[in-house]
Enzyme design. Structure first.
Site, PDB file in Angstrom:
ATOM      1  N   ARG A  97       9.360  -6.163  -5.184  1.00  0.00           N
ATOM      2  CA  ARG A  97       9.382  -5.230  -6.315  1.00  0.00           C
ATOM      3  C   ARG A  97      10.045  -3.901  -5.938  1.00  0.00           C
ATOM      4  O   ARG A  97      10.191  -3.011  -6.765  1.00  0.00           O
ATOM      5  CB  ARG A  97       7.945  -4.939  -6.776  1.00  0.00           C
ATOM      6  CG  ARG A  97       7.329  -6.075  -7.553  1.00  0.00           C
ATOM      7  CD  ARG A  97       5.889  -5.790  -7.870  1.00  0.00           C
ATOM      8  NE  ARG A  97       5.674  -4.643  -8.730  1.00  0.00           N
ATOM      9  CZ  ARG A  97       5.859  -4.649 -10.045  1.00  0.00           C
ATOM     10  NH1 ARG A  97       6.286  -5.738 -10.652  1.00  0.00           N
ATOM     11  NH2 ARG A  97       5.624  -3.569 -10.756  1.00  0.00           N
ATOM     12  N   CYS A 121       3.872 -10.247  -5.635  1.00  0.00           N
ATOM     13  CA  CYS A 121       2.807 -11.252  -5.589  1.00  0.00           C
ATOM     14  C   CYS A 121       2.292 -11.559  -6.991  1.00  0.00           C
ATOM     15  O   CYS A 121       2.257 -10.697  -7.845  1.00  0.00           O
ATOM     16  CB  CYS A 121       1.677 -10.749  -4.712  1.00  0.00           C
ATOM     17  SG  CYS A 121       2.018 -10.959  -2.967  1.00  0.00           S
ATOM     18  N   ASP A 311      -6.378  -4.225  -2.363  1.00  0.00           N
ATOM     19  CA  ASP A 311      -5.858  -5.104  -1.301  1.00  0.00           C
ATOM     20  C   ASP A 311      -6.910  -5.448  -0.237  1.00  0.00           C
ATOM     21  O   ASP A 311      -6.661  -6.274   0.630  1.00  0.00           O
ATOM     22  CB  ASP A 311      -4.643  -4.464  -0.624  1.00  0.00           C
ATOM     23  CG  ASP A 311      -3.512  -4.279  -1.601  1.00  0.00           C
ATOM     24  OD1 ASP A 311      -3.040  -5.260  -2.173  1.00  0.00           O
ATOM     25  OD2 ASP A 311      -3.111  -3.117  -1.831  1.00  0.00           O
ATOM     26  N   VAL A 333      -8.056  -2.910 -10.729  1.00  0.00           N
ATOM     27  CA  VAL A 333      -6.649  -2.487 -10.580  1.00  0.00           C
ATOM     28  C   VAL A 333      -5.696  -3.550 -11.130  1.00  0.00           C
ATOM     29  O   VAL A 333      -4.772  -3.236 -11.878  1.00  0.00           O
ATOM     30  CB  VAL A 333      -6.330  -2.153  -9.106  1.00  0.00           C
ATOM     31  CG1 VAL A 333      -4.869  -1.731  -8.960  1.00  0.00           C
ATOM     32  CG2 VAL A 333      -7.259  -1.053  -8.597  1.00  0.00           C
TER      33      VAL A 333
HETATM   34  N1  EPU Z   1       1.272  -1.037 -13.990  1.00  0.00           N
HETATM   35  C1  EPU Z   1       1.704  -1.100 -15.284  1.00  0.00           C
HETATM   36  N2  EPU Z   1       2.986  -0.685 -15.570  1.00  0.00           N
HETATM   37  C2  EPU Z   1       3.830  -0.223 -14.597  1.00  0.00           C
HETATM   38  C3  EPU Z   1       3.365  -0.152 -13.256  1.00  0.00           C
HETATM   39  C4  EPU Z   1       2.073  -0.561 -12.991  1.00  0.00           C
HETATM   40  O1  EPU Z   1       0.974  -1.515 -16.187  1.00  0.00           O
HETATM   41  O2  EPU Z   1       4.983   0.129 -14.895  1.00  0.00           O
HETATM   42  C5  EPU Z   1      -0.097  -1.503 -13.683  1.00  0.00           C
HETATM   43  C6  EPU Z   1      -0.077  -2.735 -12.775  1.00  0.00           C
HETATM   44  O3  EPU Z   1       0.149  -3.912 -13.495  1.00  0.00           O
HETATM   45  C7  EPU Z   1      -1.434  -2.666 -12.122  1.00  0.00           C
HETATM   46  C8  EPU Z   1      -1.668  -1.162 -11.991  1.00  0.00           C
HETATM   47  O4  EPU Z   1      -0.783  -0.533 -12.918  1.00  0.00           O
HETATM   48  O5  EPU Z   1      -2.400  -3.223 -12.974  1.00  0.00           O
HETATM   49  C9  EPU Z   1      -1.450  -0.591 -10.632  1.00  0.00           C
HETATM   50  O6  EPU Z   1      -0.158  -0.938 -10.166  1.00  0.00           O
HETATM   51  P1  EPU Z   1       0.645  -0.022  -9.142  1.00  0.00           P
HETATM   52  O7  EPU Z   1       1.897   0.443  -9.808  1.00  0.00           O
HETATM   53  O8  EPU Z   1      -0.281   0.998  -8.584  1.00  0.00           O
HETATM   54  O9  EPU Z   1       1.010  -1.053  -8.010  1.00  0.00           O
HETATM   55  P2  EPU Z   1       2.391  -1.281  -7.282  1.00  0.00           P
HETATM   56  O10 EPU Z   1       3.040   0.019  -6.959  1.00  0.00           O
HETATM   57  O11 EPU Z   1       3.189  -2.332  -7.966  1.00  0.00           O
HETATM   58  C10 EPU Z   1       1.397  -1.081  -4.872  1.00  0.00           C
HETATM   59  C11 EPU Z   1       1.321  -1.974  -3.678  1.00  0.00           C
HETATM   60  C12 EPU Z   1       0.305  -3.081  -3.937  1.00  0.00           C
HETATM   61  C13 EPU Z   1      -1.051  -2.426  -4.193  1.00  0.00           C
HETATM   62  C14 EPU Z   1      -0.936  -1.464  -5.379  1.00  0.00           C
HETATM   63  C15 EPU Z   1      -2.223  -0.707  -5.649  1.00  0.00           C
HETATM   64  C16 EPU Z   1       3.561  -1.852  -2.794  1.00  0.00           C
HETATM   65  C17 EPU Z   1       4.856  -2.531  -2.539  1.00  0.00           C
HETATM   66  N3  EPU Z   1       2.633  -2.570  -3.438  1.00  0.00           N
HETATM   67  O12 EPU Z   1       1.854  -1.905  -5.928  1.00  0.00           O
HETATM   68  O13 EPU Z   1       0.223  -3.837  -2.768  1.00  0.00           O
HETATM   69  O14 EPU Z   1      -1.999  -3.414  -4.468  1.00  0.00           O
HETATM   70  O15 EPU Z   1       0.104  -0.506  -5.127  1.00  0.00           O
HETATM   71  O16 EPU Z   1      -2.573   0.075  -4.569  1.00  0.00           O
HETATM   72  O17 EPU Z   1       3.356  -0.697  -2.420  1.00  0.00           O
HETATM   73  C18 EPU Z   1      -0.049  -5.775  -1.486  1.00  0.00           C
HETATM   74  O18 EPU Z   1       0.176  -5.052  -0.503  1.00  0.00           O
HETATM   75  O19 EPU Z   1      -0.394  -6.978  -1.394  1.00  0.00           O
HETATM   76  C19 EPU Z   1       0.114  -5.211  -2.815  1.00  0.00           C
HETATM   77  C20 EPU Z   1       0.107  -5.940  -3.932  1.00  0.00           C
END
Ligand code: EPU
Length: 449
Positions: A97, A121, A311, A333
Site C-alpha cells: 500500500r 493485507c 497488529d 481499528v
Molecule cells: N481508513 C479509511 N480510509 C482511508 C485510510 C484508512 O477508512 O483512506 C481506515 C482503514 O480501513 C482502517 C483505519 O482507517 O480501518 C486505520 O487505517 P490506517 O490508515 O491507520 O492504516 P494504514 O496506514 O493502512 C498502518 C500499518 C498497519 C497498521 C495500521 C494501524 C503500514 C504500512 N501499515 O496501516 O500495519 O495495522 O497502520 O496502526 O504502516 C501490519 O503491519 O500488518 C499492518 C497492517
C-alpha cells in the site's frame, strides 16, 4: 510452486533474536528521501519484502538506491527523479500500500504522480478515501484512470486545514509528506500519533521541516521551500517484538529480543503482565518468558496509539487460548481482522466471533455486518494441522500456534511473512524450533485487495 513449512510443535522457543527497523516506518522514510535535494541515508533497515518493493519504486522514479553490503544501510539519491511508466509502477508495487504515499513527494519533485490500485493485507476494505480527500485539500487534482489514479497539482500545493474522520496512520503520513513543502501552514487535527509517525517526523525535521506536535492529536506544519537529505537510524519494529514476546509465552519459552524498545510497547507490556507473561527490560532489549503457572484471561480492545495496537491482537489471541477462563477482544481499528481464528479453531482453540461491539471504545463497525469481537475460552490444547497463511500478522500467529501445538503442522503461504518479519526462518532455527522447508507445494494463489 510455493514453500511448505513443516513444523513439529511442542518445543519451548529459547534464545535471542534481533529486531531491526520498523516495517511501518522504514518504507515511509525511504519515500521521504524523494523530497530532499541531497542524498539521504537510512540505517537499521531490515531485509523484508516491503523494503524491496519501495526500493524498486524509488528506482523506477529515477532515485539511485545503494545498499551497504556490510551494514545494509541504504543511500537514496533523488537528484535525477523522474516520472515512471504506470505499467512499471503497477508491476513493481506488488501487494504493497506504500505507493499511495508517493503522491505528495512526487508532486513536489516532478509535478505529478500515478498510483496503481493498491494491495496490502486482507484485513478489511482498506480504502484510500482519506488520502484522496487530504490531497484535494492541498490543491491536488485527482483523476481515476484505468488501473489506478493520476494526481497532479497544476496550481501548486498549498497548506490547508485538514481534519481526519479517524486517526489514520497512512493519511497522517500523507499529510506530513505533502505539507512540508506546500506553500504556507497546514493544521492537521485528529492525527495518528503512533511512534512510527513520530520517527517519520524526526526524519522530516532532519531534512529541514518545521513540524509541531500539539496536544489533542493536532499537528502543525509550516511549509518550507527546500529540504536536504537526512541521516537516520530507523526506530525498531515493536510489532515484531510483540510477536516474539507472544511466541515465548505460548511455547513456554524464553526469548531475548535485542533492539526492543520499552517506550514504544507500554500498552503491550501492561497487557502481557496482566495475563501472566514475564519480561525484563535492559538497555539493549527485552527478555520475554513464561514464569510458570496458569495464564489469566482478560478483556481487551484494540485502538490507535497509545492504545493496544491492532497488529498485536493476533499473537495475543493465540496466548489467550492458553489462559484459564474467558477472554474478550474487541477489534476497533479494522473490521475484518479475525479471519485467522478459523485455523486456530481447527487446531483445537475455542473462539467465537461476533458482530456486536463487546467493549466500550466507540467503534465504526458496531451496527454493521463485521465479525469484529472475539470470545476466547481457555486453556485449550492446540494440535498441529494444515494452514494456509492469510495475511502477515494472522500468519505469524499461526506459526506461533503451530510451534506450540502437539504434532505436525504444514504451513503454506509463508512468503507473506517475509513482508514484515526479517529472516524469520533463521530466527526460528536459532530459537530451537523443529521445522523444515520444502519447495514442492502446488502454487498457492494469494490475491490481495
Ligand atoms: N481508513 C479509511 N480510509 C482511508 C485510510 C484508512 O477508512 O483512506 C481506515 C482503514 O480501513 C482502517 C483505519 O482507517 O480501518 C486505520 O487505517 P490506517 O490508515 O491507520 O492504516 P494504514 O496506514 O493502512 C498502518 C500499518 C498497519 C497498521 C495500521 C494501524 C503500514 C504500512 N501499515 O496501516 O500495519 O495495522 O497502520 O496502526 O504502516 C501490519 O503491519 O500488518 C499492518 C497492517
Amino acid at each position: 510452486m510455493g514453500s511448505v513449512l513443516t513444523i513439529r510443535g511442542g518445543i519451548p522457543l529459547t534464545g535471542k533474536v534481533s529486531v531491526r527497523g520498523a516495517k511501518n516506518l522504514v518504507p515511509k522514510a525511504m519515500v521521504a528521501s524523494l523530497l530532499g535535494n541531497t542524498p539521504s541515508v537510512l540505517r537499521n533497515v531490515p531485509e523484508i519484502k516491503d523494503v524491496d518493493v519501495v526500493t524498486s519504486l524509488l528506482q523506477l522514479h529515477g532515485v539511485e538506491v545503494t545498499k551497504d553490503p556490510v551494514t545494509g544501510d541504504l543511500t537514496m539519491d533523488p537528484l535525477n527523479a523522474k516520472m515512471a511508466q504506470s505499467k512499471d509502477i503497477d508491476a513493481h508495487a506488488g501487494d504493497s500500500r506504500i505507493p499511495i504515499l508517493f503522491c505528495g513527494p512526487l508532486m513536489h519533485s516532478i509535478g505529478e504522480a500515478f498510483i496503481p490500485d493498491l494491495g496490502g493485507c486482507k484485513i478489511g476494505d482498506r480504502p484510500i478515501d482519506y488520502h484522496l480527500e487530504v490531497l484535494r485539500n492541498f490543491g491536488a487534482v485527482v483523476e481515476k484512470r484505468t488501473g489506478g489514479i493520476s494526481i497532479s497539482a497544476p496550481k501548486g500545493l498549498h497548506g490547508a486545514k485538514v481534519a481526519l474522520p479517524y486517526p489514520s496512520v497512512g493519511a497522517t503520513e500523507q499529510v506530513l509528506l505533502t505539507a512540508i513543502r506546500a506553500e504556507g501552514i497546514t493544521e492537521l487535527s485528529n492525527a495518528a500519533v503512533e511512534p512510527e509517525i513520530m520517527d517519520l517526523i524526526a526524519v522530516l525535521q532532519k531534512m529541514g521541516a518545521i513540524i509541531t506536535v500539539q496536544t489533542d492529536r493536532v499537528i502543525r506544519i509550516e511549509g518550507v521551500k527546500e529540504l536536504t537529505g537526512y541521516n537516520h537510524k530507523a526506530i525498531s519494529d515493536r510489532n515484531e517484538t510483540a510477536s516474539w514476546a507472544c511466541a515465548a509465552l505460548v511455547t513456554k519459552g524464553d526469548i531475548y529480543v535485542e533492539g526492543a524498545r520499552q517506550v514504544d510497547l507500554t500498552a503491550f507490556l501492561n497487557t502481557l503482565r496482566k495475563i501472566g507473561g514475564a519480561f525484563d527490560v535492559d538497555d539493549d532489549g527485552i527478555r520475554f518468558y513464561h514464569p510458570g503457572g496458569a495464564l489469566s484471561p482478560l478483556v481487551l480492545e484494540t485502538d490507535v496509539h497509545p492504545g493496544f495496537m491492532t497488529d498485536w491482537q493476533q499473537p495475543l489471541v493465540v496466548a489467550l487460548t492458553q489462559a484459564a477462563g474467558v477472554s474478550i477482544v474487541h477489534e476497533t481499528v479494522y473490521e475484518n481482522r479475525f479471519g485467522f481464528t478459523d485455523a486456530l479453531m481447527r487446531m483445537g482453540a475455542s473462539i467465537q466471533v461476533h458482530r456486536e461491539c463487546l467493549g466500550s471504545i466507540p467503534c465504526r463497525f458496531g451496527q454493521m455486518n463485521f465479525l469484529h469481537s472475539a470470545v476466547i475460552s481457555g486453556p485449550t490444547e492446540l494440535r498441529g494441522t494444515d494452514i494456509d497463511i492469510p495475511d502477515l500478522r494472522g500468519g505469524f500467529s499461526h506459526l506461533i500456534a503451530a510451534l506450540a501445538a502437539d504434532g505436525v503442522s504444514r504451513v503454506t503461504g509463508i512468503e507473506l511473512i517475509n513482508r514484515g518479519y526479517e529472516r524469520f526462518q533463521d530466527k526460528l532455527e536459532g530459537l530451537g524450533a523443529d521445522f523444515d522447508i520444502t519447495e514442492d507445494a502446488p502454487a498457492v494463489a494469494v490475491t490481495l485487495p
